[in-house]
Motif scaffolding. Structure first.
Motif, PDB file in Angstrom:
ATOM      1  N   LYS A  53       7.216   0.007   4.920  1.00 36.19           N
ATOM      2  CA  LYS A  53       7.041   0.785   6.156  1.00 36.19           C
ATOM      3  C   LYS A  53       6.921  -0.134   7.362  1.00 36.19           C
ATOM      4  O   LYS A  53       7.357   0.218   8.470  1.00 36.19           O
ATOM      5  CB  LYS A  53       5.794   1.669   6.056  1.00 36.19           C
ATOM      6  N   ALA A  54       6.296  -1.299   7.158  1.00 35.01           N
ATOM      7  CA  ALA A  54       6.162  -2.244   8.268  1.00 35.01           C
ATOM      8  C   ALA A  54       7.536  -2.561   8.849  1.00 35.01           C
ATOM      9  O   ALA A  54       7.728  -2.592  10.072  1.00 35.01           O
ATOM     10  CB  ALA A  54       5.474  -3.521   7.787  1.00 35.01           C
ATOM     11  N   PHE A  55       8.498  -2.757   7.968  1.00 31.76           N
ATOM     12  CA  PHE A  55       9.854  -3.085   8.431  1.00 31.76           C
ATOM     13  C   PHE A  55      10.574  -1.847   8.948  1.00 31.76           C
ATOM     14  O   PHE A  55      11.323  -1.909   9.914  1.00 31.76           O
ATOM     15  CB  PHE A  55      10.645  -3.749   7.294  1.00 31.76           C
ATOM     16  N   GLU A  56      10.312  -0.731   8.297  1.00 33.40           N
ATOM     17  CA  GLU A  56      10.971   0.505   8.716  1.00 33.40           C
ATOM     18  C   GLU A  56      10.577   0.878  10.148  1.00 33.40           C
ATOM     19  O   GLU A  56      11.391   1.412  10.904  1.00 33.40           O
ATOM     20  CB  GLU A  56      10.606   1.629   7.737  1.00 33.40           C
ATOM     21  N   ILE A  57       9.317   0.587  10.521  1.00 31.06           N
ATOM     22  CA  ILE A  57       8.889   0.965  11.871  1.00 31.06           C
ATOM     23  C   ILE A  57       9.184  -0.126  12.902  1.00 31.06           C
ATOM     24  O   ILE A  57       8.814   0.007  14.062  1.00 31.06           O
ATOM     25  CB  ILE A  57       7.388   1.353  11.915  1.00 31.06           C
ATOM     26  N   GLY A  58       9.817  -1.199  12.469  1.00 30.18           N
ATOM     27  CA  GLY A  58      10.312  -2.143  13.467  1.00 30.18           C
ATOM     28  C   GLY A  58       9.758  -3.553  13.450  1.00 30.18           C
ATOM     29  O   GLY A  58      10.040  -4.335  14.363  1.00 30.18           O
ATOM     30  N   ALA A  59       8.986  -3.918  12.436  1.00 28.19           N
ATOM     31  CA  ALA A  59       8.491  -5.298  12.383  1.00 28.19           C
ATOM     32  C   ALA A  59       9.635  -6.251  12.050  1.00 28.19           C
ATOM     33  O   ALA A  59      10.561  -5.897  11.328  1.00 28.19           O
ATOM     34  CB  ALA A  59       7.391  -5.415  11.335  1.00 28.19           C
ATOM     35  N   ASP A  60       9.548  -7.456  12.598  1.00 29.99           N
ATOM     36  CA  ASP A  60      10.529  -8.491  12.251  1.00 29.99           C
ATOM     37  C   ASP A  60      10.079  -9.266  11.019  1.00 29.99           C
ATOM     38  O   ASP A  60      10.887  -9.885  10.333  1.00 29.99           O
ATOM     39  CB  ASP A  60      10.690  -9.479  13.416  1.00 29.99           C
ATOM     40  N   GLY A  61       8.784  -9.238  10.799  1.00 30.26           N
ATOM     41  CA  GLY A  61       8.225  -9.942   9.653  1.00 30.26           C
ATOM     42  C   GLY A  61       6.869  -9.368   9.307  1.00 30.26           C
ATOM     43  O   GLY A  61       6.273  -8.642  10.110  1.00 30.26           O
ATOM     44  N   ALA A  62       6.401  -9.669   8.108  1.00 34.62           N
ATOM     45  CA  ALA A  62       5.072  -9.192   7.698  1.00 34.62           C
ATOM     46  C   ALA A  62       4.503 -10.154   6.683  1.00 34.62           C
ATOM     47  O   ALA A  62       5.249 -10.868   6.007  1.00 34.62           O
ATOM     48  CB  ALA A  62       5.162  -7.790   7.101  1.00 34.62           C
ATOM     49  N   TYR A  63       3.194 -10.198   6.624  1.00 36.20           N
ATOM     50  CA  TYR A  63       2.579 -10.986   5.560  1.00 36.20           C
ATOM     51  C   TYR A  63       1.266 -10.361   5.118  1.00 36.20           C
ATOM     52  O   TYR A  63       0.662  -9.570   5.825  1.00 36.20           O
ATOM     53  CB  TYR A  63       2.404 -12.453   5.949  1.00 36.20           C
ATOM     54  N   VAL A  64       0.903 -10.746   3.914  1.00 37.04           N
ATOM     55  CA  VAL A  64      -0.355 -10.284   3.338  1.00 37.04           C
ATOM     56  C   VAL A  64      -1.245 -11.514   3.215  1.00 37.04           C
ATOM     57  O   VAL A  64      -0.824 -12.543   2.688  1.00 37.04           O
ATOM     58  CB  VAL A  64      -0.122  -9.653   1.942  1.00 37.04           C
ATOM     59  N   ALA A  65      -2.464 -11.423   3.742  1.00 37.30           N
ATOM     60  CA  ALA A  65      -3.389 -12.549   3.659  1.00 37.30           C
ATOM     61  C   ALA A  65      -4.589 -12.139   2.817  1.00 37.30           C
ATOM     62  O   ALA A  65      -5.372 -11.269   3.205  1.00 37.30           O
ATOM     63  CB  ALA A  65      -3.826 -12.976   5.055  1.00 37.30           C
ATOM     64  N   GLY A  66      -4.704 -12.766   1.662  1.00 38.47           N
ATOM     65  CA  GLY A  66      -5.776 -12.415   0.733  1.00 38.47           C
ATOM     66  C   GLY A  66      -6.620 -13.618   0.368  1.00 38.47           C
ATOM     67  O   GLY A  66      -6.374 -14.734   0.822  1.00 38.47           O
ATOM     68  N   CYS A  67      -7.605 -13.367  -0.479  1.00 36.34           N
ATOM     69  CA  CYS A  67      -8.528 -14.434  -0.876  1.00 36.34           C
ATOM     70  C   CYS A  67      -7.813 -15.495  -1.715  1.00 36.34           C
ATOM     71  O   CYS A  67      -6.761 -15.246  -2.293  1.00 36.34           O
ATOM     72  CB  CYS A  67      -9.669 -13.838  -1.694  1.00 36.34           C
ATOM     73  N   SER A  68      -8.453 -16.655  -1.792  1.00 33.71           N
ATOM     74  CA  SER A  68      -7.910 -17.738  -2.611  1.00 33.71           C
ATOM     75  C   SER A  68      -7.901 -17.296  -4.075  1.00 33.71           C
ATOM     76  O   SER A  68      -8.695 -16.436  -4.472  1.00 33.71           O
ATOM     77  CB  SER A  68      -8.778 -18.988  -2.482  1.00 33.71           C
ATOM     78  N   ASP A  69      -7.023 -17.925  -4.858  1.00 33.73           N
ATOM     79  CA  ASP A  69      -6.926 -17.577  -6.285  1.00 33.73           C
ATOM     80  C   ASP A  69      -8.294 -17.693  -6.950  1.00 33.73           C
ATOM     81  O   ASP A  69      -9.000 -18.687  -6.778  1.00 33.73           O
ATOM     82  CB  ASP A  69      -5.934 -18.513  -6.988  1.00 33.73           C
ATOM     83  N   GLY A  70      -8.658 -16.663  -7.682  1.00 33.02           N
ATOM     84  CA  GLY A  70      -9.921 -16.689  -8.409  1.00 33.02           C
ATOM     85  C   GLY A  70     -11.112 -16.233  -7.589  1.00 33.02           C
ATOM     86  O   GLY A  70     -12.220 -16.125  -8.111  1.00 33.02           O
ATOM     87  N   ASN A  71     -10.914 -15.960  -6.290  1.00 33.33           N
ATOM     88  CA  ASN A  71     -12.052 -15.602  -5.440  1.00 33.33           C
ATOM     89  C   ASN A  71     -12.058 -14.158  -4.972  1.00 33.33           C
ATOM     90  O   ASN A  71     -12.807 -13.810  -4.058  1.00 33.33           O
ATOM     91  CB  ASN A  71     -12.097 -16.516  -4.201  1.00 33.33           C
ATOM     92  N   CYS A  72     -11.219 -13.327  -5.558  1.00 30.72           N
ATOM     93  CA  CYS A  72     -11.181 -11.925  -5.123  1.00 30.72           C
ATOM     94  C   CYS A  72     -12.476 -11.218  -5.539  1.00 30.72           C
ATOM     95  O   CYS A  72     -12.898 -11.302  -6.695  1.00 30.72           O
ATOM     96  CB  CYS A  72      -9.976 -11.215  -5.748  1.00 30.72           C
ATOM     97  N   GLN A  73     -13.081 -10.543  -4.574  1.00 34.89           N
ATOM     98  CA  GLN A  73     -14.324  -9.814  -4.843  1.00 34.89           C
ATOM     99  C   GLN A  73     -14.104  -8.709  -5.883  1.00 34.89           C
ATOM    100  O   GLN A  73     -15.014  -8.318  -6.586  1.00 34.89           O
ATOM    101  CB  GLN A  73     -14.833  -9.227  -3.529  1.00 34.89           C
ATOM    102  N   PHE A  74     -12.881  -8.206  -5.921  1.00 34.63           N
ATOM    103  CA  PHE A  74     -12.547  -7.154  -6.882  1.00 34.63           C
ATOM    104  C   PHE A  74     -11.743  -7.731  -8.049  1.00 34.63           C
ATOM    105  O   PHE A  74     -10.852  -7.102  -8.579  1.00 34.63           O
ATOM    106  CB  PHE A  74     -11.796  -6.027  -6.174  1.00 34.63           C
ATOM    107  N   ARG A  75     -12.039  -8.961  -8.370  1.00 38.76           N
ATOM    108  CA  ARG A  75     -11.496  -9.700  -9.510  1.00 38.76           C
ATOM    109  C   ARG A  75     -10.065 -10.191  -9.320  1.00 38.76           C
ATOM    110  O   ARG A  75      -9.815 -11.386  -9.301  1.00 38.76           O
ATOM    111  CB  ARG A  75     -11.612  -8.893 -10.809  1.00 38.76           C
ATOM    112  N   ASP A  76      -9.108  -9.251  -9.197  1.00 37.40           N
ATOM    113  CA  ASP A  76      -7.725  -9.726  -9.173  1.00 37.40           C
ATOM    114  C   ASP A  76      -6.844  -8.957  -8.181  1.00 37.40           C
ATOM    115  O   ASP A  76      -5.639  -8.851  -8.382  1.00 37.40           O
ATOM    116  CB  ASP A  76      -7.115  -9.652 -10.575  1.00 37.40           C
ATOM    117  N   GLY A  77      -7.475  -8.436  -7.126  1.00 33.67           N
ATOM    118  CA  GLY A  77      -6.698  -7.703  -6.122  1.00 33.67           C
ATOM    119  C   GLY A  77      -5.630  -8.572  -5.487  1.00 33.67           C
ATOM    120  O   GLY A  77      -4.500  -8.122  -5.253  1.00 33.67           O
ATOM    121  N   ASN A  78      -5.963  -9.836  -5.229  1.00 28.88           N
ATOM    122  CA  ASN A  78      -4.991 -10.746  -4.595  1.00 28.88           C
ATOM    123  C   ASN A  78      -3.821 -11.062  -5.530  1.00 28.88           C
ATOM    124  O   ASN A  78      -2.686 -11.264  -5.081  1.00 28.88           O
ATOM    125  CB  ASN A  78      -5.681 -12.035  -4.111  1.00 28.88           C
ATOM    126  N   ILE A  79      -4.086 -11.077  -6.836  1.00 29.18           N
ATOM    127  CA  ILE A  79      -2.999 -11.354  -7.799  1.00 29.18           C
ATOM    128  C   ILE A  79      -2.063 -10.148  -7.874  1.00 29.18           C
ATOM    129  O   ILE A  79      -0.839 -10.286  -7.903  1.00 29.18           O
ATOM    130  CB  ILE A  79      -3.590 -11.699  -9.186  1.00 29.18           C
TER     131      ILE A  79
END
Lengths: 137, 222
Positions: A53-79
């Motif tokens: 949707k980010a691209f569909e509504i007109g973004a040129d780029g997008a990124y996801v910024a999550g916790c470092s490997d092994g540090n997700c508060q919800f165990r493996d959300g970043n993975i």
């Protein structure tokens, strides 16, 4: 002709990347104004549809910024997010928008300078790629 | 459940390229569970289609819906009004659902967004596996509850063959040997002597050899 200013959307985990953005601001570091931050409880909440949707509504780029490997508060959300980003990149390639316009980054809450650096790095990458082909149409 | 997977977006795009208004409709049953054609996947397919078509210089209206089941008339009929207002329908159901829509809405072209692959179950998250071939003459009682037709790559009724190694099939080293599973299951049931029974050639007339299979029951008619 004015330099192309990419429009980016960043899906930021509220436990790490969003805090890093606040640190970045607190220590007086500027982040590019072309990045719209979408704060999410955990990157595990990011769905492929959000990324598309980010691209569909007109973004040129997008990124996801999550916790470092092994540090997700919800165990493996970043993975999980990493896997979804990989699938979304393939879909964007298949569609013709280009998977290079999407990326996943990992960081901790204290990495304010890195947050700014990452935003600039992604902005530079998208600047080199040019406007989204969807915006050209 | 019925297992399916999405077709390549370019193939889907080529099917609906000439239409101005398209309904992408999902099914809330099997294909939702196998994450190929439920409400979420309808959104993903519709989004990718809109982008792909826009890049081709076309901007048809792509609308979305998802019903409980595409293989039962009472749910299919909920789509009547919406389908009347579009030029074509893209179904993200299994082949059964696609055909149900095509039969119910005779004047609308209906296209499949998925390839229906098999009947089976999720072995774990993100891994679906075929376990039943629907042969019409179930012999699971003879094989400890493991189907050699669906799970032995050679469909052997008397196995194992010589290609079973370390519990894996010689056809694909990632695939469990169906007959190894049968052996282990019969062993744990204390029925290993059954494996020595010679199973006679199967009567395949209950499979697809007599055309479309039908079941008619007067006792449940209304």
């Amino acid at each position: 002709m004015a330099e192309f200013e990419p429009k980016l959307i960043a899906f930021c985990c509220s436990n790490c990347a969003t805090s890093a953005a606040n640190v970045c601001e607190a220590i007086g570091l500027s982040t590019p104004g072309n990045v719209d931050v979408v704060r999410i409880p955990c990157t595990g909440r990011v769905d492929i549809l959000h990324l598309l949707k980010a691209f569909e509504i007109g973004a040129d780029g997008a990124y996801v910024a999550g916790c470092s490997d092994g540090n997700c508060q919800f165990r493996d959300g970043n993975i999980k997010a990493k896997r979804r980003v990989a699938r979304a990149k393939k879909l964007l390639d298949e569609v013709g928008v280009g998977g290079d316009r999407l990326e996943m980054y990992n960081m901790s809450a204290s990495m304010g300078p890195e947050f700014a650096k990452m935003a600039r790095k992604m902005t530079e990458r998208i600047r080199e790629l040019g406007p989204s082909p969807l915006r050209k149409k | 459940m019925i297992i399916a997977e999405q077709k390549p977006i370019q193939e889907i795009k080529s099917m609906i390229a000439g239409y101005q208004k398209v309904l992408v409709v999902g099914c809330g049953t099997c294909v939702t569970v196998c994450m190929a054609g439920g409400e979420k996947e309808v959104g993903i397919i519709a989004s990718t289609l809109r982008m792909a078509l826009k890049l081709d210089g076309k901007e048809p209206e792509v609308i979305e819906d998802c019903i409980r089941r595409q293989c039962e008339w009472e749910f299919v009929d909920e789509l009547k009004e919406k389908i009347e207002g579009v030029d074509a329908v893209l179904s993200t159901a299994c082949g059964v659902g696609v055909q149900a829509l095509a039969e119910r809405f005779g004047d609308k072209p209906v296209y499949p967004a998925l390839n229906t692959t098999s009947m089976g179950m999720p072995k774990e998250h993100g891994f679906w596996i075929e376990t039943c071939r629907g042969c019409g003459d179930c012999g699971l009682g003879k094989f400890g509850g493991v189907c050699p037709i669906a799970r032995c790559s050679k469909g052997l009724l008397n196995g194992p063959c010589g290609g079973s190694q370390d519990g894996k099939c010689e056809v694909d080293k990632e695939m469990d040997c169906g007959w190894q599973l049968i052996y282990e299951r019969l062993n744990s049931l204390g029925q290993l002597d059954q494996i020595e029974d010679i199973v006679q050639p199967k009567d395949w007339s209950t499979d697809r050899d007599k055309g479309q299979r039908r079941i008619i029951r007067e006792d449940v008619k209304v």
